[in-house]
Enzyme design. Structure first.
Site, PDB file in Angstrom:
ATOM      1  N   GLU A  49       7.462   3.559   0.642  1.00  0.00           N
ATOM      2  CA  GLU A  49       6.006   3.640   0.707  1.00  0.00           C
ATOM      3  C   GLU A  49       5.568   5.082   0.480  1.00  0.00           C
ATOM      4  O   GLU A  49       6.190   6.017   0.988  1.00  0.00           O
ATOM      5  CB  GLU A  49       5.518   3.167   2.081  1.00  0.00           C
ATOM      6  CG  GLU A  49       4.000   3.214   2.233  1.00  0.00           C
ATOM      7  CD  GLU A  49       3.550   3.071   3.687  1.00  0.00           C
ATOM      8  OE1 GLU A  49       2.450   2.553   3.905  1.00  0.00           O
ATOM      9  OE2 GLU A  49       4.312   3.492   4.583  1.00  0.00           O
ATOM     10  N   LYS A 118      -0.603  -4.574   1.924  1.00  0.00           N
ATOM     11  CA  LYS A 118      -0.205  -4.384   3.325  1.00  0.00           C
ATOM     12  C   LYS A 118      -1.199  -5.061   4.263  1.00  0.00           C
ATOM     13  O   LYS A 118      -2.403  -4.812   4.211  1.00  0.00           O
ATOM     14  CB  LYS A 118      -0.134  -2.891   3.612  1.00  0.00           C
ATOM     15  CG  LYS A 118       0.468  -2.501   4.949  1.00  0.00           C
ATOM     16  CD  LYS A 118       0.576  -0.973   5.015  1.00  0.00           C
ATOM     17  CE  LYS A 118       1.223  -0.486   6.298  1.00  0.00           C
ATOM     18  NZ  LYS A 118       1.326   0.993   6.303  1.00  0.00           N
ATOM     19  N   CYS A 158       6.090  -0.759   6.038  1.00  0.00           N
ATOM     20  CA  CYS A 158       5.990   0.214   7.123  1.00  0.00           C
ATOM     21  C   CYS A 158       5.467  -0.368   8.450  1.00  0.00           C
ATOM     22  O   CYS A 158       6.208  -1.018   9.172  1.00  0.00           O
ATOM     23  CB  CYS A 158       5.130   1.392   6.667  1.00  0.00           C
ATOM     24  SG  CYS A 158       5.365   2.917   7.636  1.00  0.00           S
TER      25      CYS A 158
END
Length: 295
Positions: A49, A118, A158
């Site tokens: 990321e 995300k 993440c």
């Protein structure tokens, strides 16, 4: 009777580098990682990321990319050149009406074959520093599975790793490998990174692969320090690879899919989930009412 089935394996390129605001430099490192791991037989290369640009949220939004940005086109060309599937693990993605934090899946012909936005945005306060990702990007609301060589993978990014329900959903949908490209802060990474990744692997009986950026302080920017330690974890929780804090590193990890079947047969938790028993169930409190002692 002996089992003569061909072993199912997937070779994944685990990558890590010191990302900065210099997008040309970052892109060269990303292309190098693709070429190096593909030359070593990687079927899929996972990039971290924010690997193309790591700065403050405002700086990253200002430099948001599109699938046709020169930096992304360079990665697409590297995928076409090597024939490897490449997952650009997360970038600020400029759409006509919004910016998202998106993972792009690039096939071996250099075409974009899927995008994951995300779902969980990093709105948190760490060491007195406020991270308000929702102020610069919009959360996604769809999940993405990727299939390479008959192996199904779930893509996350993440901060998603702190939400186990997401990984359980992907695993129950067929994911045998869970991808977690990241730019984890140094503070939270040193405390939680490995244990969270190992937990996601163990509770789902899945391989977990997590490429990462590693970043120190940089003059002239309020970019946060990131932890590194790109990891690959087996379904039983063993760490297969850890890239430490190397400013640039990549390694091909061979994932044995028989270990997924073994873990899920030994502990068939995916078949035993009883979400109906607790997601909508009333929660009762059993309180103790102790009498005051008599003096």
């Amino acid at each position: 009777m002996s089992d003569h089935r061909t072993p199912r394996t997937l070779r994944v390129g685990l990558t890590q580098w010191h990302a900065t605001r210099d997008t040309a430099r970052n892109t060269r490192l990303a292309v190098d990682a693709i070429r190096e791991t593909a030359a070593d037989g990687a079927d899929l290369v996972l990039l971290p990321e924010n690997g193309l640009m790591l700065g403050s949220n405002a700086q990253m939004r200002e430099k948001a990319f599109t699938p046709d940005s020169p930096e992304v086109l360079a990665l697409r060309e590297a995928a076409r050149e090597t024939g490897a599937v490449v997952v650009l693990g997360g970038m600020k993605h400029r759409r006509p009406d919004r910016v998202t934090n998106s993972a792009l899946v690039i096939d071996g012909n250099g075409a974009i074959m899927g995008t994951y936005d995300k779902v969980h945005l990093f709105d948190a306060r760490v060491d007195g520093v406020s991270f308000e990702a929702s102020g610069v990007e919009r959360a996604g609301d769809e999940l993405l599975l990727l299939e390479v060589k008959g192996v199904t993978m779930g893509i996350t990014i993440c901060y998603d790793v702190r939400f186990p329900e997401l990984y359980r959903t992907l695993a129950r949908a067929g994911a045998e490998v869970l991808l977690v490209p990241a730019a984890f802060t140094r503070t939270t990474g040193s405390a939680h990174w490995e244990v969270l990744l190992r937990a996601r692997a163990i509770e789902n009986g899945a391989h977990v692969v997590a490429s990462a950026t590693v970043h120190g302080t940089e003059p002239g920017t309020d970019a946060f320090e990131t932890y590194g330690h790109a990891l690959a974890v087996a379904p039983w929780g063993e760490v297969l690879a850890d890239l430490g804090e190397a400013p640039y590193a990549c390694r091909v990890v061979e994932l044995d899919l028989a270990l997924v079947e073994k873990a899920r047969t030994t502990l068939p938790v995916l078949e035993q989930v009883r979400s109906d028993a607790y997601l909508r169930a009333p929660v009762r409190i059993a309180a103790s009412h102790q009498q005051e002692p008599v003096s």
